[in-house]
Write an enzyme that holds these catalytic residues in place. Structure first.
Site, PDB file in Angstrom:
ATOM      1  N   LYS A   1      -3.302   7.074 -11.411  1.00  0.00           N
ATOM      2  CA  LYS A   1      -3.326   6.367 -10.916  1.00  0.00           C
ATOM      3  C   LYS A   1      -4.726   5.069 -10.732  1.00  0.00           C
ATOM      4  O   LYS A   1      -5.894   5.224 -10.785  1.00  0.00           O
ATOM      5  CB  LYS A   1      -4.102   6.663  -9.321  1.00  0.00           C
TER       6      LYS A   1
ATOM      7  N   GLU B   1       9.755   3.910  -3.981  1.00  0.00           N
ATOM      8  CA  GLU B   1       8.446   4.279  -2.856  1.00  0.00           C
ATOM      9  C   GLU B   1       8.041   3.355  -2.684  1.00  0.00           C
ATOM     10  O   GLU B   1       8.708   1.312  -2.584  1.00  0.00           O
ATOM     11  CB  GLU B   1       6.498   5.085  -3.578  1.00  0.00           C
TER      12      GLU B   1
ATOM     13  N   ARG C   1      -5.993  14.779  -9.612  1.00  0.00           N
ATOM     14  CA  ARG C   1      -5.403  14.241 -10.308  1.00  0.00           C
ATOM     15  C   ARG C   1      -6.160  12.954 -10.677  1.00  0.00           C
ATOM     16  O   ARG C   1      -6.162  12.144 -11.782  1.00  0.00           O
ATOM     17  CB  ARG C   1      -4.448  13.239  -8.290  1.00  0.00           C
TER      18      ARG C   1
HETATM   19  N1  PXG Z   1       2.299   5.503  -3.479  1.00  0.00           N
HETATM   20  C1  PXG Z   1       1.411   4.398  -4.363  1.00  0.00           C
HETATM   21  C2  PXG Z   1       1.687   3.436  -4.887  1.00  0.00           C
HETATM   22  C3  PXG Z   1      -0.128   4.829  -3.258  1.00  0.00           C
HETATM   23  O1  PXG Z   1      -1.376   4.331  -4.254  1.00  0.00           O
HETATM   24  C4  PXG Z   1       0.459   6.536  -2.591  1.00  0.00           C
HETATM   25  C5  PXG Z   1       1.649   6.628  -3.299  1.00  0.00           C
HETATM   26  C6  PXG Z   1       0.209   7.637  -1.424  1.00  0.00           C
HETATM   27  O2  PXG Z   1      -0.125   8.433  -2.075  1.00  0.00           O
HETATM   28  P1  PXG Z   1      -1.214   9.838  -2.196  1.00  0.00           P
HETATM   29  O3  PXG Z   1      -1.884  10.583  -2.815  1.00  0.00           O
HETATM   30  O4  PXG Z   1      -2.544   9.014  -1.056  1.00  0.00           O
HETATM   31  O5  PXG Z   1      -0.249  10.723  -0.153  1.00  0.00           O
HETATM   32  C7  PXG Z   1       0.339   5.337  -2.702  1.00  0.00           C
HETATM   33  C8  PXG Z   1      -1.630   5.704  -2.223  1.00  0.00           C
HETATM   34  C9  PXG Z   1      -3.793   2.421   1.184  1.00  0.00           C
HETATM   35  C10 PXG Z   1      -3.777   1.879  -0.513  1.00  0.00           C
HETATM   36  O6  PXG Z   1      -4.731   0.959   1.103  1.00  0.00           O
HETATM   37  C11 PXG Z   1      -3.047   3.352  -0.584  1.00  0.00           C
HETATM   38  C12 PXG Z   1      -3.836   3.570  -2.239  1.00  0.00           C
HETATM   39  C13 PXG Z   1      -4.413   3.623  -2.893  1.00  0.00           C
HETATM   40  C14 PXG Z   1      -5.370   1.841  -2.754  1.00  0.00           C
HETATM   41  C15 PXG Z   1      -4.911   1.993  -0.875  1.00  0.00           C
HETATM   42  O7  PXG Z   1      -3.015   2.559   2.102  1.00  0.00           O
HETATM   43  N2  PXG Z   1      -2.812   5.029  -2.410  1.00  0.00           N
END
Ligand code: PXG
Length: 286
Positions: free
Chosen positions: A151, A184, A52
């Protein structure tokens, strides 16, 4: 020893880990990142996170200066250097140092940062009791403006939404897309359960295609549950038996209230609890 931060192949004490103020990651949010967990010394879904990251970089034409295998080796090295087995890795690739204009071509080399640390996003009671949500008025980025599947280091869309939640006294928010469908949360994907059936917004609905989301879909299917990736409305959430969130940092969290409506029984539900138990088992095995 203080935390050792990897920047472009070298380690620095946390207090000395610095990058240039001319880095376009800082000046423009021009960069990409991943949040990754390790359990028992093993990086969970390592390949998926790396793929990713490189896809996000590719979409922005950022050339990551090391190969995927070198990146994986560097992640394990950063964990070892910091003596971490159960850790949280923030992997950041910025466009690198340029001048004060936007032009990415003036940034000759992308910068790679690996922070291997720990994270606890929410207090323990939230995991037991569940979380209250509100819907943010700020819509999720349109996919043709800044596709949420990238991301990127520009998280202002999510931060604006999160600020609305903080104003309302809650810790997480539901974000809708420009068509009004549920996307989300500010940092987690969302699932809804009704009559034993599970739904989650499709990856085409302006969402980050979460790696935890994909894992939960797999676990639910393996447990004989029906999972549909389909449009979700706020009505679906208000009238759901269960709603839960997932992400690498947060792991799994039940939502028990949205916009003042109690969801289901107002406590974490059975399908959530079953998936949570199986998720914990899975991350600690293999
Ligand atoms: N949606 C968004 C907008 C995200 O930023 C997820 C879903 C979950 O993705 P993963 O691949 O981790 O299952 C994220 C996760 C935090 C944090 O503090 C999380 C993310 C980025 C920065 C901080 O929980 N990404």
């Amino acid at each position: 020893m203080s935390l050792q931060i990897y920047i472009d192949g070298k380690y620095y004490d946390k207090k000395d880990a610095k990058i240039s103020v001319y880095d376009h990651g800082l000046l423009y949010g021009d960069g990409v990142f991943e949040g990754i967990r390790s359990y028992n010394g093993r990086i969970f879904k390592c390949r998926e996170h790396i793929d990713r990251l490189y896809d996000s970089a590719r979409a922005l034409t950022i050339k990551i200066p090391i190969s995927k295998q070198e990146m994986i080796d560097a992640l394990y090295d950063a964990l070892k250097t910091n003596d971490l087995t159960d850790g949280y890795i923030r992997l950041v690739v910025t466009r690198g140092v340029g001048d004060l204009g936007l032009d990415p071509n003036k940034c000759p080399k992308a910068c790679v940062i690996i922070i291997a640390d720990k994270i606890q996003l929410y207090p323990e009671e939230i995991y037991v009791e569940g979380l209250e949500l509100v819907t943010a008025a700020t819509p999720r980025n349109h996919q043709e403006a800044l596709n949420p599947r990238i991301k990127s280091l520009n998280y202002l869309n999510n931060i604006l939404a999160k600020l609305e939640g903080i104003q309302a006294g809650v810790k997480e928010v539901v974000m809708l897309n420009l068509d009004g469908y549920v996307c989300e949360c500010s940092a987690d994907n969302i699932f809804v359960v009704k009559n034993g059936r599970i739904k989650t917004p499709p990856s085409s609905a302006s969402i980050l295609k979460g790696i935890t989301r994909d894992t939960i879909i797999d676990l639910a299917l393996a447990g004989g549950k029906e999972v549909r990736e389909t449009n979700v409305t706020r009505y679906d959430l208000y009238t759901a038996d269960e709603v839960f969130l997932c992400g690498t940092a947060a792991e799994l969290l039940a939502a028990i209230k949205l916009d003042g409506r109690v969801i289901g029984e107002g406590i974490p539900g059975p399908i959530f609890k079953d998936l949570l138990a199986r998720y914990h088992k899975m991350v600690n095995e293999a």
